[in-house]
Design a protein around this motif. Structure first.
Motif, PDB file in Angstrom:
ATOM      1  N   ARG A  64      47.130 -36.764  23.885  1.00 56.90           N
ATOM      2  CA  ARG A  64      47.778 -35.588  23.307  1.00 56.90           C
ATOM      3  C   ARG A  64      49.169 -35.365  23.890  1.00 56.90           C
ATOM      4  NH1 ARG A  64      45.750 -34.667  18.652  1.00 56.90           N
ATOM      5  NH2 ARG A  64      47.381 -33.084  18.676  1.00 56.90           N
ATOM      6  N   ILE A  65      49.345 -35.643  25.182  1.00 53.01           N
ATOM      7  CA  ILE A  65      50.667 -35.514  25.803  1.00 53.01           C
ATOM      8  C   ILE A  65      51.647 -36.489  25.165  1.00 53.01           C
ATOM      9  CG2 ILE A  65      51.975 -35.890  27.937  1.00 53.01           C
ATOM     10  CD1 ILE A  65      49.525 -34.782  29.444  1.00 53.01           C
ATOM     11  N   ASP A  66      51.182 -37.700  24.874  1.00 54.47           N
ATOM     12  CA  ASP A  66      52.044 -38.709  24.246  1.00 54.47           C
ATOM     13  C   ASP A  66      52.537 -38.268  22.877  1.00 54.47           C
ATOM     14  OD1 ASP A  66      51.955 -40.459  26.355  1.00 54.47           O
ATOM     15  OD2 ASP A  66      50.357 -41.711  25.510  1.00 54.47           O
ATOM     16  N   LEU A  67      51.802 -37.367  22.234  1.00 53.85           N
ATOM     17  CA  LEU A  67      52.193 -36.903  20.900  1.00 53.85           C
ATOM     18  C   LEU A  67      53.216 -35.772  20.934  1.00 53.85           C
ATOM     19  CD1 LEU A  67      48.704 -36.901  19.101  1.00 53.85           C
ATOM     20  CD2 LEU A  67      50.564 -38.553  18.821  1.00 53.85           C
ATOM     21  N   LEU A  68      53.479 -35.223  22.126  1.00 51.88           N
ATOM     22  CA  LEU A  68      54.476 -34.159  22.242  1.00 51.88           C
ATOM     23  C   LEU A  68      55.876 -34.707  21.964  1.00 51.88           C
ATOM     24  CD1 LEU A  68      53.288 -32.388  25.538  1.00 51.88           C
ATOM     25  CD2 LEU A  68      53.111 -31.467  23.211  1.00 51.88           C
ATOM     26  N   PRO A  69      56.766 -33.884  21.401  1.00 53.85           N
ATOM     27  CA  PRO A  69      58.170 -34.308  21.277  1.00 53.85           C
ATOM     28  C   PRO A  69      58.725 -34.669  22.643  1.00 53.85           C
ATOM     29  CG  PRO A  69      57.755 -32.289  20.032  1.00 53.85           C
ATOM     30  CD  PRO A  69      56.525 -32.550  20.837  1.00 53.85           C
ATOM     31  N   GLU A  70      59.631 -35.627  22.700  1.00 51.19           N
ATOM     32  CA  GLU A  70      60.088 -36.172  23.985  1.00 51.19           C
ATOM     33  C   GLU A  70      60.611 -35.092  24.927  1.00 51.19           C
ATOM     34  OE1 GLU A  70      63.272 -39.415  25.800  1.00 51.19           O
ATOM     35  OE2 GLU A  70      62.934 -39.279  23.638  1.00 51.19           O
ATOM     36  N   ALA A  71      61.424 -34.183  24.409  1.00 48.37           N
ATOM     37  CA  ALA A  71      62.005 -33.152  25.275  1.00 48.37           C
ATOM     38  C   ALA A  71      60.916 -32.281  25.892  1.00 48.37           C
ATOM     39  CB  ALA A  71      62.983 -32.294  24.481  1.00 48.37           C
ATOM     40  N   PHE A  72      59.929 -31.925  25.100  1.00 45.87           N
ATOM     41  CA  PHE A  72      58.824 -31.118  25.607  1.00 45.87           C
ATOM     42  C   PHE A  72      57.964 -31.921  26.569  1.00 45.87           C
ATOM     43  CE2 PHE A  72      58.668 -28.399  21.463  1.00 45.87           C
ATOM     44  CZ  PHE A  72      59.912 -27.886  21.778  1.00 45.87           C
TER      45      PHE A  72
ATOM     46  N   MET B  44      38.720 -30.589  18.951  1.00 49.00           N
ATOM     47  CA  MET B  44      37.408 -30.033  19.283  1.00 49.00           C
ATOM     48  C   MET B  44      36.692 -29.571  18.026  1.00 49.00           C
ATOM     49  SD  MET B  44      36.387 -26.973  21.918  1.00 49.00           S
ATOM     50  CE  MET B  44      36.850 -27.976  23.335  1.00 49.00           C
ATOM     51  N   ASP B  45      37.431 -28.936  17.099  1.00 48.13           N
ATOM     52  CA  ASP B  45      36.820 -28.478  15.858  1.00 48.13           C
ATOM     53  C   ASP B  45      36.265 -29.653  15.062  1.00 48.13           C
ATOM     54  OD1 ASP B  45      37.393 -25.864  16.423  1.00 48.13           O
ATOM     55  OD2 ASP B  45      39.229 -25.797  15.223  1.00 48.13           O
ATOM     56  N   ILE B  46      37.040 -30.755  15.019  1.00 47.47           N
ATOM     57  CA  ILE B  46      36.585 -31.943  14.300  1.00 47.47           C
ATOM     58  C   ILE B  46      35.361 -32.536  14.982  1.00 47.47           C
ATOM     59  CG2 ILE B  46      37.196 -34.313  13.664  1.00 47.47           C
ATOM     60  CD1 ILE B  46      40.104 -33.324  13.387  1.00 47.47           C
TER      61      ILE B  46
ATOM     62  N   PHE C  91      56.480 -23.844  27.834  1.00 49.49           N
ATOM     63  CA  PHE C  91      55.581 -22.946  27.110  1.00 49.49           C
ATOM     64  C   PHE C  91      55.197 -23.547  25.759  1.00 49.49           C
ATOM     65  CE2 PHE C  91      54.961 -19.557  23.974  1.00 49.49           C
ATOM     66  CZ  PHE C  91      53.931 -18.835  24.558  1.00 49.49           C
ATOM     67  N   ARG C  92      56.202 -24.119  25.072  1.00 51.29           N
ATOM     68  CA  ARG C  92      55.931 -24.705  23.759  1.00 51.29           C
ATOM     69  C   ARG C  92      55.040 -25.939  23.886  1.00 51.29           C
ATOM     70  NH1 ARG C  92      54.275 -24.073  19.055  1.00 51.29           N
ATOM     71  NH2 ARG C  92      55.137 -25.408  17.425  1.00 51.29           N
ATOM     72  N   ALA C  93      55.269 -26.737  24.923  1.00 51.93           N
ATOM     73  CA  ALA C  93      54.453 -27.932  25.133  1.00 51.93           C
ATOM     74  C   ALA C  93      52.994 -27.549  25.360  1.00 51.93           C
ATOM     75  CB  ALA C  93      54.984 -28.730  26.314  1.00 51.93           C
ATOM     76  N   ARG C  94      52.754 -26.540  26.182  1.00 49.54           N
ATOM     77  CA  ARG C  94      51.382 -26.099  26.436  1.00 49.54           C
ATOM     78  C   ARG C  94      50.732 -25.583  25.157  1.00 49.54           C
ATOM     79  NH1 ARG C  94      50.628 -22.285  31.542  1.00 49.54           N
ATOM     80  NH2 ARG C  94      52.056 -21.014  30.307  1.00 49.54           N
ATOM     81  N   SER C  95      51.506 -24.856  24.337  1.00 43.37           N
ATOM     82  CA  SER C  95      50.962 -24.332  23.081  1.00 43.37           C
ATOM     83  C   SER C  95      50.570 -25.464  22.141  1.00 43.37           C
ATOM     84  CB  SER C  95      51.993 -23.426  22.397  1.00 43.37           C
ATOM     85  OG  SER C  95      52.298 -22.302  23.192  1.00 43.37           O
ATOM     86  N   LEU C  96      51.444 -26.484  22.053  1.00 36.77           N
ATOM     87  CA  LEU C  96      51.145 -27.622  21.188  1.00 36.77           C
ATOM     88  C   LEU C  96      49.910 -28.383  21.678  1.00 36.77           C
ATOM     89  CD1 LEU C  96      54.753 -28.995  20.539  1.00 36.77           C
ATOM     90  CD2 LEU C  96      53.231 -27.917  18.861  1.00 36.77           C
ATOM     91  N   LEU C  97      49.790 -28.516  22.990  1.00 34.21           N
ATOM     92  CA  LEU C  97      48.619 -29.200  23.535  1.00 34.21           C
ATOM     93  C   LEU C  97      47.337 -28.436  23.213  1.00 34.21           C
ATOM     94  CD1 LEU C  97      49.607 -30.534  27.084  1.00 34.21           C
ATOM     95  CD2 LEU C  97      48.867 -31.869  25.117  1.00 34.21           C
ATOM     96  N   ARG C  98      47.388 -27.110  23.407  1.00 34.94           N
ATOM     97  CA  ARG C  98      46.206 -26.304  23.113  1.00 34.94           C
ATOM     98  C   ARG C  98      45.821 -26.426  21.640  1.00 34.94           C
ATOM     99  NH1 ARG C  98      48.769 -21.976  26.234  1.00 34.94           N
ATOM    100  NH2 ARG C  98      47.869 -21.897  28.330  1.00 34.94           N
ATOM    101  N   GLU C  99      46.822 -26.360  20.762  1.00 41.16           N
ATOM    102  CA  GLU C  99      46.542 -26.458  19.327  1.00 41.16           C
ATOM    103  C   GLU C  99      45.943 -27.816  18.987  1.00 41.16           C
ATOM    104  OE1 GLU C  99      50.264 -25.705  17.461  1.00 41.16           O
ATOM    105  OE2 GLU C  99      50.380 -23.616  18.153  1.00 41.16           O
ATOM    106  N   GLY C 100      46.508 -28.877  19.583  1.00 38.67           N
ATOM    107  CA  GLY C 100      46.003 -30.217  19.308  1.00 38.67           C
ATOM    108  C   GLY C 100      44.588 -30.421  19.816  1.00 38.67           C
ATOM    109  N   LEU C 101      44.331 -29.957  21.033  1.00 39.19           N
ATOM    110  CA  LEU C 101      42.991 -30.103  21.617  1.00 39.19           C
ATOM    111  C   LEU C 101      41.977 -29.263  20.853  1.00 39.19           C
ATOM    112  CD1 LEU C 101      43.921 -30.052  25.403  1.00 39.19           C
ATOM    113  CD2 LEU C 101      43.057 -32.006  24.114  1.00 39.19           C
ATOM    114  N   ALA C 102      42.389 -28.060  20.442  1.00 36.59           N
ATOM    115  CA  ALA C 102      41.479 -27.199  19.683  1.00 36.59           C
ATOM    116  C   ALA C 102      41.135 -27.841  18.345  1.00 36.59           C
ATOM    117  CB  ALA C 102      42.114 -25.826  19.460  1.00 36.59           C
TER     118      ALA C 102
END
Length: 239
Positions: free
Chosen positions: A147-155, A202-204, A188-199
């Motif tokens: 999931r970290i690898d999927l973050l935009p580079e700057a984030f 998890m739903d799937i 802050f944005r990176a953490r939000s994106l990670l939470r959304e991706g992991l959630a």
């Protein structure tokens, strides 16, 4: 023993409502009860599995619960949904099996003071020492890395430096030559994106948890019908 009557499967219309199936199954209609089982199998298997933590035991408990439910269908009054009534029967059957299996469970306070070294070890061992924990940690790490690898580079870079390397906001600001406010915003944005991706993952994953495939469904239905026939449940002898 049920007072049964023989009814053929082609007399059960598709998408029949539960009350219709209940009334037919209560008279011993195997095809109606088969439809009830197929509609509720996944829900009830997962319910039993959540209590017994074993696929085979959950299947056995479910079959026994179905037979008890079939015998009791004449007493079903539709005050609650059929699914709710069936869940209650499965829960009671599963808990009963669990109680019988753990009849000699020692209270926690007594166990901690017990002389038995195995009991104390099982309660006080560090979970990190168990092989299962290491496997779980590896899987979790791999998931996070993906999931970290999927973050935009700057984030991603800010997140790595701040969360993983634990650098201060000031240090990151100096290293990347960006304002401290930007560091905070990106982190802050990176953490939000990670939470959304992991959630989302998890739903799937939750939808596939304790998978209930066609083979298991067929096996449970066949097992219930076989036991019902063996017990002269469907076709009792007449004098």
């Amino acid at each position: 023993m049920l007072n049964t009557q023989s009814l053929s499967s082609d007399q059960i219309p598709d998408h029949s409502p539960d009350p219709f199936l209940v009334s037919r199954a209560a008279l011993g209609d195997a095809s109606a009860f088969t439809e009830i089982m197929r509609r509720h199998n996944r829900l009830l298997f997962r319910t039993a599995r959540s209590i017994l933590k074993n696929d085979t035991e959950a299947e056995d408990a479910l079959q026994e619960a179905y037979l008890k439910a079939w015998r009791a269908l004449k007493g079903f009054r539709s005050e609650s949904a059929l699914s709710t009534w069936l869940v209650r029967i499965v829960v009671n059957e599963s808990l009963g099996r669990l109680r019988r299996k753990t009849a000699a469970v020692i209270p926690l306070d007594s166990a901690m003071n017990a002389i038995d070294a195995d009991i104390q070890r099982s309660l006080s061992d560090n979970p990190e020492q168990h092989p299962e924990y290491a496997v779980m940690q590896t899987q979790m790490r791999q998931l996070l890395e993906a999931r970290i690898d999927l973050l935009p580079e700057a984030f991603r870079t800010v997140f790595m430096l701040r969360a993983v390397e634990e650098m201060s906001v000031e240090q990151i600001s100096q290293a990347l030559d960006i304002p401290e406010a930007t560091v905070r915003t990106r982190f802050f944005r990176a953490r939000s994106l990670l939470r959304e991706g992991l959630a989302s993952q998890m739903d799937i994953a939750l939808s596939d948890t304790f998978a209930f495939d066609g083979a298991r469904c067929d096996r449970i239905v066949a097992g219930v019908l076989e036991r019902a026939n063996a017990e002269e449940f469907l076709n009792p002898k007449t004098e």
